[in-house]
Design a protein around this motif. Sequence first.
Motif, PDB file in Angstrom:
ATOM      1  N   ASN B 261       3.982  19.640  11.741  1.00  0.00           N
ATOM      2  CA  ASN B 261       2.918  19.094  12.948  1.00  0.00           C
ATOM      3  C   ASN B 261       4.044  19.861  13.985  1.00  0.00           C
ATOM      4  OD1 ASN B 261       4.852  16.960  13.855  1.00  0.00           O
ATOM      5  ND2 ASN B 261       3.945  15.917  11.949  1.00  0.00           N
ATOM      6  N   THR B 262       3.130  19.435  15.543  1.00  0.00           N
ATOM      7  CA  THR B 262       3.608  19.546  16.327  1.00  0.00           C
ATOM      8  C   THR B 262       4.375  18.685  16.794  1.00  0.00           C
ATOM      9  OG1 THR B 262       1.036  19.380  17.461  1.00  0.00           O
ATOM     10  CG2 THR B 262       2.399  21.479  17.468  1.00  0.00           C
ATOM     11  N   ASP B 263       4.314  17.269  16.417  1.00  0.00           N
ATOM     12  CA  ASP B 263       5.506  16.666  17.316  1.00  0.00           C
ATOM     13  C   ASP B 263       6.536  17.163  16.321  1.00  0.00           C
ATOM     14  OD1 ASP B 263       3.883  14.780  18.559  1.00  0.00           O
ATOM     15  OD2 ASP B 263       3.534  13.382  16.995  1.00  0.00           O
ATOM     16  N   VAL B 264       6.662  17.312  14.941  1.00  0.00           N
ATOM     17  CA  VAL B 264       7.770  17.329  14.637  1.00  0.00           C
ATOM     18  C   VAL B 264       8.380  18.719  14.614  1.00  0.00           C
ATOM     19  CG1 VAL B 264       8.737  18.650  12.265  1.00  0.00           C
ATOM     20  CG2 VAL B 264       7.253  16.156  11.942  1.00  0.00           C
ATOM     21  N   HIS B 265       7.726  19.362  14.927  1.00  0.00           N
ATOM     22  CA  HIS B 265       8.231  20.935  16.073  1.00  0.00           C
ATOM     23  C   HIS B 265       8.917  20.398  17.314  1.00  0.00           C
ATOM     24  CE1 HIS B 265       6.994  25.169  18.031  1.00  0.00           C
ATOM     25  NE2 HIS B 265       8.274  24.470  18.650  1.00  0.00           N
ATOM     26  N   VAL B 266       9.185  19.701  17.997  1.00  0.00           N
ATOM     27  CA  VAL B 266       9.261  19.734  19.173  1.00  0.00           C
ATOM     28  C   VAL B 266      10.446  18.669  18.874  1.00  0.00           C
ATOM     29  CG1 VAL B 266       9.482  17.917  21.492  1.00  0.00           C
ATOM     30  CG2 VAL B 266       7.686  19.684  20.858  1.00  0.00           C
ATOM     31  N   GLY B 267      10.384  17.619  17.768  1.00  0.00           N
ATOM     32  CA  GLY B 267      12.252  16.798  17.424  1.00  0.00           C
ATOM     33  C   GLY B 267      12.558  17.863  16.636  1.00  0.00           C
ATOM     34  N   SER B 268      12.336  18.666  16.130  1.00  0.00           N
ATOM     35  CA  SER B 268      13.342  19.488  15.599  1.00  0.00           C
ATOM     36  C   SER B 268      14.631  20.051  16.449  1.00  0.00           C
ATOM     37  CB  SER B 268      12.825  20.492  14.404  1.00  0.00           C
ATOM     38  OG  SER B 268      12.164  21.455  14.642  1.00  0.00           O
ATOM     39  N   PHE B 269      14.220  20.293  17.411  1.00  0.00           N
ATOM     40  CA  PHE B 269      15.053  20.652  18.272  1.00  0.00           C
ATOM     41  C   PHE B 269      16.004  20.145  18.630  1.00  0.00           C
ATOM     42  CE2 PHE B 269      11.886  24.460  17.996  1.00  0.00           C
ATOM     43  CZ  PHE B 269      12.154  25.728  17.943  1.00  0.00           C
ATOM     44  N   ALA B 270      15.644  18.624  18.837  1.00  0.00           N
ATOM     45  CA  ALA B 270      16.813  17.875  19.288  1.00  0.00           C
ATOM     46  C   ALA B 270      17.616  17.616  18.426  1.00  0.00           C
ATOM     47  CB  ALA B 270      16.169  16.355  19.186  1.00  0.00           C
ATOM     48  N   ILE B 271      19.105  18.464  18.865  1.00  0.00           N
ATOM     49  CA  ILE B 271      19.962  18.469  18.164  1.00  0.00           C
ATOM     50  C   ILE B 271      21.393  17.529  18.514  1.00  0.00           C
ATOM     51  CG2 ILE B 271      21.793  19.417  17.481  1.00  0.00           C
ATOM     52  CD1 ILE B 271      18.833  20.834  16.764  1.00  0.00           C
ATOM     53  N   PRO B 272      21.450  16.340  17.472  1.00  0.00           N
ATOM     54  CA  PRO B 272      22.472  16.065  17.473  1.00  0.00           C
ATOM     55  C   PRO B 272      24.084  16.425  17.949  1.00  0.00           C
ATOM     56  CG  PRO B 272      21.957  15.567  15.474  1.00  0.00           C
ATOM     57  CD  PRO B 272      21.546  16.992  15.918  1.00  0.00           C
ATOM     58  N   ASN B 273      24.883  15.184  19.213  1.00  0.00           N
ATOM     59  CA  ASN B 273      25.755  15.670  19.751  1.00  0.00           C
ATOM     60  C   ASN B 273      26.992  16.706  18.631  1.00  0.00           C
ATOM     61  OD1 ASN B 273      24.786  14.281  21.541  1.00  0.00           O
ATOM     62  ND2 ASN B 273      26.138  12.604  21.457  1.00  0.00           N
ATOM     63  N   TYR B 274      27.089  15.778  17.200  1.00  0.00           N
ATOM     64  CA  TYR B 274      28.153  16.632  16.763  1.00  0.00           C
ATOM     65  C   TYR B 274      27.892  18.304  16.802  1.00  0.00           C
ATOM     66  CZ  TYR B 274      26.151  17.099  11.596  1.00  0.00           C
ATOM     67  OH  TYR B 274      25.630  16.912  10.394  1.00  0.00           O
ATOM     68  N   ILE B 275      26.405  18.283  16.295  1.00  0.00           N
ATOM     69  CA  ILE B 275      26.526  19.742  16.128  1.00  0.00           C
ATOM     70  C   ILE B 275      26.589  20.957  17.127  1.00  0.00           C
ATOM     71  CG2 ILE B 275      24.406  21.398  15.161  1.00  0.00           C
ATOM     72  CD1 ILE B 275      23.799  18.730  13.492  1.00  0.00           C
ATOM     73  N   ARG B 276      25.874  20.454  18.680  1.00  0.00           N
ATOM     74  CA  ARG B 276      25.993  20.552  19.903  1.00  0.00           C
ATOM     75  C   ARG B 276      27.442  21.519  20.030  1.00  0.00           C
ATOM     76  NH1 ARG B 276      22.859  17.471  24.471  1.00  0.00           N
ATOM     77  NH2 ARG B 276      20.415  17.284  23.185  1.00  0.00           N
ATOM     78  N   ASP B 277      28.142  20.504  19.431  1.00  0.00           N
ATOM     79  CA  ASP B 277      29.702  20.568  20.127  1.00  0.00           C
ATOM     80  C   ASP B 277      29.996  21.276  19.066  1.00  0.00           C
ATOM     81  OD1 ASP B 277      29.791  17.902  21.633  1.00  0.00           O
ATOM     82  OD2 ASP B 277      30.725  17.452  19.989  1.00  0.00           O
ATOM     83  N   ILE B 278      30.180  21.425  17.919  1.00  0.00           N
ATOM     84  CA  ILE B 278      30.162  23.285  17.179  1.00  0.00           C
ATOM     85  C   ILE B 278      29.345  24.122  17.397  1.00  0.00           C
ATOM     86  CG2 ILE B 278      29.477  24.229  14.972  1.00  0.00           C
ATOM     87  CD1 ILE B 278      29.227  21.756  13.045  1.00  0.00           C
ATOM     88  N   LEU B 279      28.567  24.482  18.544  1.00  0.00           N
ATOM     89  CA  LEU B 279      28.220  25.318  19.097  1.00  0.00           C
ATOM     90  C   LEU B 279      28.676  25.639  20.223  1.00  0.00           C
ATOM     91  CD1 LEU B 279      24.591  25.486  17.580  1.00  0.00           C
ATOM     92  CD2 LEU B 279      26.068  26.851  17.273  1.00  0.00           C
ATOM     93  N   ALA B 280      29.109  25.173  21.474  1.00  0.00           N
ATOM     94  CA  ALA B 280      29.222  24.995  22.355  1.00  0.00           C
ATOM     95  C   ALA B 280      31.054  25.466  21.949  1.00  0.00           C
ATOM     96  CB  ALA B 280      29.237  23.638  23.324  1.00  0.00           C
ATOM     97  N   ASP B 281      31.486  24.860  21.434  1.00  0.00           N
ATOM     98  CA  ASP B 281      32.940  25.251  20.469  1.00  0.00           C
ATOM     99  C   ASP B 281      33.160  26.435  20.599  1.00  0.00           C
ATOM    100  OD1 ASP B 281      35.158  25.538  20.248  1.00  0.00           O
ATOM    101  OD2 ASP B 281      35.257  25.018  17.973  1.00  0.00           O
ATOM    102  N   THR B 282      34.504  27.169  21.390  1.00  0.00           N
ATOM    103  CA  THR B 282      33.970  28.974  21.762  1.00  0.00           C
ATOM    104  C   THR B 282      36.128  29.312  21.124  1.00  0.00           C
ATOM    105  OG1 THR B 282      34.949  28.398  23.576  1.00  0.00           O
ATOM    106  CG2 THR B 282      32.395  29.147  22.964  1.00  0.00           C
TER     107      THR B 282
END
Lengths: 288, 288
Positions: B261-282
């Motif tokens: 649903n369109t709430d889930v749509h928006v919510g699904s892009f809210a990413i937990p910090n540990y996953i953000r960190d994996i992507l930011a780690d170069t």
Amino acid sequence: MDLWFTEQHTKDVCFSIRVEKQIHSEQSKYQRIDVFESKEFGRFLTIDGKMMLTEKDEFIYHEMIVHVPMAVNPGVKNVLVIGGGDGGTIRELTRYGTIEKIDLVEVDKRVLEVSRAYFPEVSEKLSDKRISFYFEDGLRFIREKENEYDLIIVDSTDPFGPGEGLFTKEFYGSCCNALKENGILVNQQECPYYADYSKFMKRAHQCMQEFFPVCRIYQAQIPSYPSGNWVFGFASKGLNPVSDLRDSEWNKLGLKTRYYNTDVHVGSFAIPNYIRDILADTTEQQEF
Amino acid sequence: MDLWFTEQHTKDVCFSIRVEKQIHSEQSKYQRIDVFESKEFGRFLTIDGKMMLTEKDEFIYHEMIVHVPMAVNPGVKNVLVIGGGDGGTIRELTRYGTIEKIDLVEVDKRVLEVSRAYFPEVSEKLSDKRISFYFEDGLRFIREKENEYDLIIVDSTDPFGPGEGLFTKEFYGSCCNALKENGILVNQQECPYYADYSKFMKRAHQCMQEFFPVCRIYQAQIPSYPSGNWVFGFASKGLNPVSDLRDSEWNKLGLKTRYYNTDVHVGSFAIPNYIRDILADTTEQQEF
């Protein structure tokens, strides 16, 4: 050596973790408590054969059960934690200097002692001076309380065995009385996917709705729990978990978290249709 | 009779489903394809022993891989699907009357045939007149395409075996060329929790960032997949998956969905910090 811990998530689904060794096992007065060492999840604690926490992913559960209500009401001073003897919820709560008093009601003292012995990073803040310990039944403890707490966190085991009374209408009525005007109740409500668990989510939600004008659920992804998706309940006498979120205030605190952030906070309340449908379905409604 | 299908999610973690019977098994030119019957998940399809879809929870994956991009750009007319021979992605796409043309590029024709034989509710729209079938390698197919598609969906197997080329820099560069100005690329990016999978999420994300100014990930909770939490990538030449969401327009379509649903749509892009960190780690960045 090939040693596996297996939990049956349903009678037809199993989740297994390779174990290096079993490092503790006891039958306490209330339940069987075990501690294992594993490569993938680090040390983990089981009660009656069910996963309670693992070193690797416990941060997800504990951050989500604490920071969600704290970011909605940063003015929380008096907190009641029911269950949570492992200390993880306490650890997150004690990061708020504004909290003055925490009552921890854990029916089984051995959970605390085992956590202290084997999970130092989870239990480290159980020595915080703001905590009063009550080793008794949460349902009985809360009956006499009135207008006393800003926040109640029900960090219970599954609603089979000692945790059962914490999923009844009587209990949520007592919580409502024990909370102040701005009070928030948060509890763990099992997994929304498998029917054996989601019936408890539905039951808890229906009971809470009878006492609280605001009653919502939110989700967190915890790989060591059944289906990997876990639901928490958020109930209050008025505060809305999304529109009353004090995001900039919470972010100013500068707390370092590994899962929670204020985007995740909002996103966790976006509920898929099939879960909304389970909660909206009243065909199996009954007296609890 | 006690028959269990077991998938090793890592070498130290297993997920097992009780099986009523195995109803199909073959070694195609490219991979091993099996179909099982189970009580908890209904029928399920595995490729090389890895879970592809189950009757009970396939709606989550297929709704999230299709409706997220479609709600951001309802003007999509020409679509390319790479992989997805089971037909689930096609089924969701064909619900949009505005889509004019779908190219389905599946390297292994046997996946389609098996899905048609055993999963009628997943494959039912493979007969839609708007579809052109190409039984060939997706990487090669896309090399010659330029400014042709509004949406590319990479519904691939894991990046071991035949799906491997779909996680390379060359592939994403070709996708970028094949997309029109308002084009969107969506792909499945594995599980963010276990390191054996999250390295592919990180690699895919890094490759996509080289070609697309907008590059995000979003999550869905799929109980039969490793860790229960799955990541999709969303890349575009300009459209933002959250601020450009056409929620009221999408809701007006009246499509009945079970997860999205369109709430889930928006919510699904809210990413937990540990996953953000994996992507930011170069630190592990490398040439792909």
